[in-house]
Design an enzyme around this catalytic site. Structure first.
Site, PDB file in Angstrom:
ATOM      1  CB  SER A 111      15.143  11.504 -11.704  1.00 36.22           C
ATOM      2  OG  SER A 111      14.345  10.428 -12.134  1.00 36.22           O
ATOM      3  CG  HIS A 169      16.187   7.725  -8.819  1.00 35.41           C
ATOM      4  ND1 HIS A 169      15.431   8.256  -7.794  1.00 35.41           N
ATOM      5  CD2 HIS A 169      15.657   8.232  -9.964  1.00 35.41           C
ATOM      6  CE1 HIS A 169      14.492   9.054  -8.283  1.00 35.41           C
ATOM      7  NE2 HIS A 169      14.607   9.042  -9.601  1.00 35.41           N
TER       8      HIS A 169
END
Length: 307
Positions: A195, A241
């Protein structure tokens, strides 16, 4: 260089129902934003991108005496080969962790325990975790969500950026996410997954649409929703992230916008490539250096996850 504009009444050569003020910097045909792809200098229509994959082309250069030819071999992607390859690698690694664990409860798998990113372990010298964590996943759902996101973002970005630039952006975002984890997360916190790199692709998409002068609202909305989820849902690595997002956007800007800082007399295909790749390489080194510096300078207690 700015993208040449077509006449006010021009329409896209592929979509006659779409008026456009943009045109391809190679062939000059008017094209809508959907049919343009960023190039080292300007933007090219999808047909020129396809042709450039296997041909030597002559492009306009920029000098004090006007336009001069610049010959360069352009390697662009006809199909998102790198995207498919990255998906295959992630799936293969997950399959191996399932095999090693003997079940889908891969959190007890040795490959995962020895490859996930745990700040305390990196401080002890296990630097490979900065890379391997980006290819490991904690569950089938975790893997599926990331691979679907990678497919959706990667297939268009790879065509737009080319295979080499796309892979470089992906890896910079991966290491950028790891750097943020090293800076912001606790020593015992576990993190793994693609991610961080995928958020980097979101940042890359934002830079691309800005370069093509398309409304960034849809991309900004997607980024905002995902960031809110990162901050509010327990168990999600907010640091990875945000770090991936920042480094991915910066790497894409190095390829797309940095060459525009060159003086007009030196703005050629080769010079643009040198500037873009140099900027991207600097970002990659910076991301890795941040993690290493945090590791070697840490002097507090070390707690790692043991199972």
């Amino acid at each position: 260089m700015t993208i040449p504009t077509a006449g006010p009444t021009a329409v896209c050569y592929r979509h006659p129902d779409r008026p456009t003020a943009l045109s391809c910097t190679r062939c000059g045909r008017p094209a809508c934003p959907e049919c343009l792809r960023p190039a080292a200098v300007g933007a090219h229509c999808v047909d020129c991108v396809r042709d450039q994959g296997t041909q030597q082309v002559t492009r306009p250069g920029f000098g004090d005496r006007g336009v001069r030819p610049v010959v360069a071999r352009v390697r662009t992607a006809r199909r998102p080969i790198a995207t498919y390859t990255l998906i295959a690698i992630n799936v293969a690694v997950f399959a191996y962790t399932v095999y090693a664990a003997g079940s889908f409860d891969v959190q007890i798998s040795a490959p995962l325990l020895h490859g996930e990113l745990v700040r305390g372990n990196v401080i002890l010298g296990e630097y490979w975790r900065l890379l391997t964590a980006g290819f490991l996943h904690y569950s089938l759902i975790h893997l599926a969500v990331n691979m679907v996101s990678l497919y959706i973002l990667g297939r268009d970005l790879e065509i737009a950026l080319g295979i080499g630039r796309f892979v470089m952006v992906y890896m910079i975002a991966l290491f950028g996410g790891s750097a943020a984890v090293m800076l912001l997360q606790g020593n015992e916190t576990r993190s793994a997954g693609a991610s961080g790199a995928i958020y980097g692709l979101m940042g890359a998409m934002l830079v691309v649409v800005l370069r093509l002068r398309i409304s960034p609202a849809p991309v900004l909305t997607i980024i905002a929703i995902n960031l809110v989820m990162s901050f509010t849902i327990p168990g999600i690595s907010m640091a990875a992230h945000v770090g991936g997002l920042i480094f991915g956007a910066a790497a894409t800007a190095a390829f797309i916008f940095a060459p525009r800082l060159l003086p007009a007399s030196g703005r050629s295909e080769s010079a643009a490539n040198i500037v873009g790749w140099s900027g991207a390489a600097l970002l990659l080194v910076t991301a890795i250096a941040i993690s290493v510096i945090v590791a070697v300078t840490y002097s507090g207690p070390i707690m790692v996850y043991i199972r």
